[in-house]
Design an enzyme around this catalytic site. Sequence first.
Site, PDB file in Angstrom:
ATOM      1  N   LYS A  76       0.796  -1.231   0.000  1.00 57.64           N
ATOM      2  CA  LYS A  76       0.000   0.000   0.000  1.00 57.64           C
ATOM      3  C   LYS A  76       0.830   1.283   0.000  1.00 57.64           C
ATOM      4  O   LYS A  76       0.358   2.324  -0.455  1.00 57.64           O
ATOM      5  CB  LYS A  76      -0.945   0.016   1.210  1.00 57.64           C
ATOM      6  CG  LYS A  76      -2.098  -0.950   1.089  1.00 57.64           C
ATOM      7  CD  LYS A  76      -2.983  -0.915   2.312  1.00 57.64           C
ATOM      8  CE  LYS A  76      -4.115  -1.909   2.178  1.00 57.64           C
ATOM      9  NZ  LYS A  76      -4.945  -1.966   3.386  1.00 57.64           N
ATOM     10  N   ASP A 112      -9.660   3.088   2.555  1.00 55.04           N
ATOM     11  CA  ASP A 112      -9.586   2.488   3.898  1.00 55.04           C
ATOM     12  C   ASP A 112      -9.978   3.487   4.988  1.00 55.04           C
ATOM     13  O   ASP A 112     -10.461   3.085   6.043  1.00 55.04           O
ATOM     14  CB  ASP A 112      -8.162   2.009   4.201  1.00 55.04           C
ATOM     15  CG  ASP A 112      -7.833   0.682   3.536  1.00 55.04           C
ATOM     16  OD1 ASP A 112      -8.761  -0.058   3.172  1.00 55.04           O
ATOM     17  OD2 ASP A 112      -6.626   0.396   3.400  1.00 55.04           O
ATOM     18  N   THR A 163       8.240  -3.581  14.772  1.00 56.14           N
ATOM     19  CA  THR A 163       9.444  -2.787  14.500  1.00 56.14           C
ATOM     20  C   THR A 163       9.199  -1.390  15.077  1.00 56.14           C
ATOM     21  O   THR A 163       8.491  -0.570  14.473  1.00 56.14           O
ATOM     22  CB  THR A 163       9.698  -2.690  12.974  1.00 56.14           C
ATOM     23  OG1 THR A 163       9.655  -4.009  12.424  1.00 56.14           O
ATOM     24  CG2 THR A 163      11.034  -2.043  12.672  1.00 56.14           C
ATOM     25  N   TYR A 233      -9.565 -10.458   8.512  1.00 63.04           N
ATOM     26  CA  TYR A 233     -10.725 -11.345   8.538  1.00 63.04           C
ATOM     27  C   TYR A 233     -10.295 -12.704   8.006  1.00 63.04           C
ATOM     28  O   TYR A 233      -9.271 -12.827   7.347  1.00 63.04           O
ATOM     29  CB  TYR A 233     -11.887 -10.791   7.706  1.00 63.04           C
ATOM     30  CG  TYR A 233     -11.542 -10.641   6.236  1.00 63.04           C
ATOM     31  CD1 TYR A 233     -11.649 -11.717   5.373  1.00 63.04           C
ATOM     32  CD2 TYR A 233     -11.096  -9.434   5.733  1.00 63.04           C
ATOM     33  CE1 TYR A 233     -11.316 -11.585   4.040  1.00 63.04           C
ATOM     34  CE2 TYR A 233     -10.760  -9.293   4.393  1.00 63.04           C
ATOM     35  CZ  TYR A 233     -10.870 -10.379   3.558  1.00 63.04           C
ATOM     36  OH  TYR A 233     -10.540 -10.257   2.237  1.00 63.04           O
TER      37      TYR A 233
HETATM   38  P1  ATR Z   1      -0.012  -2.635   4.967  1.00 67.14           P
HETATM   39  O1  ATR Z   1       0.524  -1.579   4.094  1.00 67.14           O
HETATM   40  O2  ATR Z   1      -1.148  -3.374   4.324  1.00 67.14           O
HETATM   41  O3  ATR Z   1      -0.354  -2.174   6.347  1.00 67.14           O
HETATM   42  P2  ATR Z   1       2.629  -3.441   5.719  1.00 67.14           P
HETATM   43  O4  ATR Z   1       3.155  -2.093   5.423  1.00 67.14           O
HETATM   44  O5  ATR Z   1       3.449  -4.645   5.284  1.00 67.14           O
HETATM   45  O6  ATR Z   1       1.198  -3.692   5.064  1.00 67.14           O
HETATM   46  O7  ATR Z   1       2.342  -3.530   7.265  1.00 67.14           O
HETATM   47  C1  ATR Z   1       2.072  -4.743   7.892  1.00 67.14           C
HETATM   48  C2  ATR Z   1       2.033  -4.505   9.387  1.00 67.14           C
HETATM   49  O8  ATR Z   1       1.870  -5.769  10.031  1.00 67.14           O
HETATM   50  C3  ATR Z   1       3.315  -3.903   9.961  1.00 67.14           C
HETATM   51  O9  ATR Z   1       2.992  -3.146  11.100  1.00 67.14           O
HETATM   52  C4  ATR Z   1       4.090  -5.174  10.359  1.00 67.14           C
HETATM   53  O10 ATR Z   1       5.064  -4.979  11.363  1.00 67.14           O
HETATM   54  P3  ATR Z   1       6.571  -4.503  10.959  1.00 67.14           P
HETATM   55  O11 ATR Z   1       6.493  -3.022  10.723  1.00 67.14           O
HETATM   56  O12 ATR Z   1       7.369  -4.874  12.134  1.00 67.14           O
HETATM   57  O13 ATR Z   1       6.917  -5.276   9.705  1.00 67.14           O
HETATM   58  C5  ATR Z   1       2.973  -6.002  10.910  1.00 67.14           C
HETATM   59  N1  ATR Z   1       3.284  -7.420  10.920  1.00 67.14           N
HETATM   60  C6  ATR Z   1       3.328  -8.253   9.859  1.00 67.14           C
HETATM   61  N2  ATR Z   1       3.624  -9.511  10.250  1.00 67.14           N
HETATM   62  C7  ATR Z   1       3.781  -9.458  11.611  1.00 67.14           C
HETATM   63  C8  ATR Z   1       4.090 -10.431  12.609  1.00 67.14           C
HETATM   64  N3  ATR Z   1       4.285 -11.704  12.308  1.00 67.14           N
HETATM   65  N4  ATR Z   1       4.145 -10.009  13.895  1.00 67.14           N
HETATM   66  C9  ATR Z   1       3.925  -8.723  14.224  1.00 67.14           C
HETATM   67  N5  ATR Z   1       3.632  -7.756  13.317  1.00 67.14           N
HETATM   68  C10 ATR Z   1       3.561  -8.122  12.026  1.00 67.14           C
END
Ligand code: ATR
Length: 288
Positions: A76, A112, A163, A233
């Site tokens: 995104k 969104d 993170t 979901y």
């Molecule tokens: P989007 O743009 O759809 O929000 P994204 O930028 O990849 O997708 O963000 C995904 C979010 O889910 C991030 O906050 C990510 O955490 P990081 O910033 O640490 O990558 C979080 N996320 C994804 N997998 C995760 C996991 N297994 N445990 C904790 N947080 C996770």
Amino acid sequence: MDGQLSAITARTGAVGLIGHPVDHSLSPRIHNAAFRAQNVGLVYLAFDVAPGYLADAFAGIRALGFHGVNVTVPHKEAVLDLLDEVDPLAGRVGAVNTVVNHAGRLKGYNTDVTGFAQALKRVVPGGAQGLHCVVAGAGGAARAVLAALIDDGAARVSVFNRTPARAESLCHAASAWGRARCEAVSERELSVVAAHADLLVNATSVGLGAEVKDSPVPVDILHSGLAVVDLVYGAGSTRLVREARVRGARAVDGVEMLLAQAGQAYRLWTGNEPPMDVMRASIERDEG
Ligand code: ATR
């Protein structure tokens, strides 16, 4: 749209979903049901595009003359660099989830933000005005959630993310969007912060697909005074929603936001009023 047939013909236009993963997605069912109901000459498919292939995918969208696409995790934010134009709201949020091909010019939108605001009203009818909100996640979905909460008058927004640096940078950006106090919180601070909060939002992808048994936050921080909106979901309720309800909290999963943002994407692509009843019926399921 000038297409009159639901059957696929040489004049059928293409729309779709670009994400990674996408196999859980209900968007093809929602949009294809609506296209059929209104005799719109479009078909919607889901494409699993790994991050290294996003630019190639967008070159393909241009070359093949796609009518538009939805964009989801994890693309995104990265998609902004591949567009010709970005709607002001999507630009402010820094995330795009819907793209429209205007005669060869790709324009990005973010449906969104209002989709989340509509889903929020299912658990907090008065909206976020004056509330202390905890948001898990700091990606594109979280940016849309913060924009909606701040626009709605939230008093305080605490952001928790795997993170921490991403949470810090999101809070820094969001501080300029309105008057809400925005702060990044560590996992250790989370339980203290959540104990007095009004709303918890999961804007991570935890709980999605193969992670269906996982929760983005320790479930023992959930309590009956906390409304929960999960953007994820699945086939049944997510673990976060189930655990929240067990503790007496009001909770909705990502289906409400999915439907609300899908309705807006449909409006952008077709110019038609979306048939929301048809869209909702297309994904009716058993609560798990
Ligand atoms: P989007 O743009 O759809 O929000 P994204 O930028 O990849 O997708 O963000 C995904 C979010 O889910 C991030 O906050 C990510 O955490 P990081 O910033 O640490 O990558 C979080 N996320 C994804 N997998 C995760 C996991 N297994 N445990 C904790 N947080 C996770």
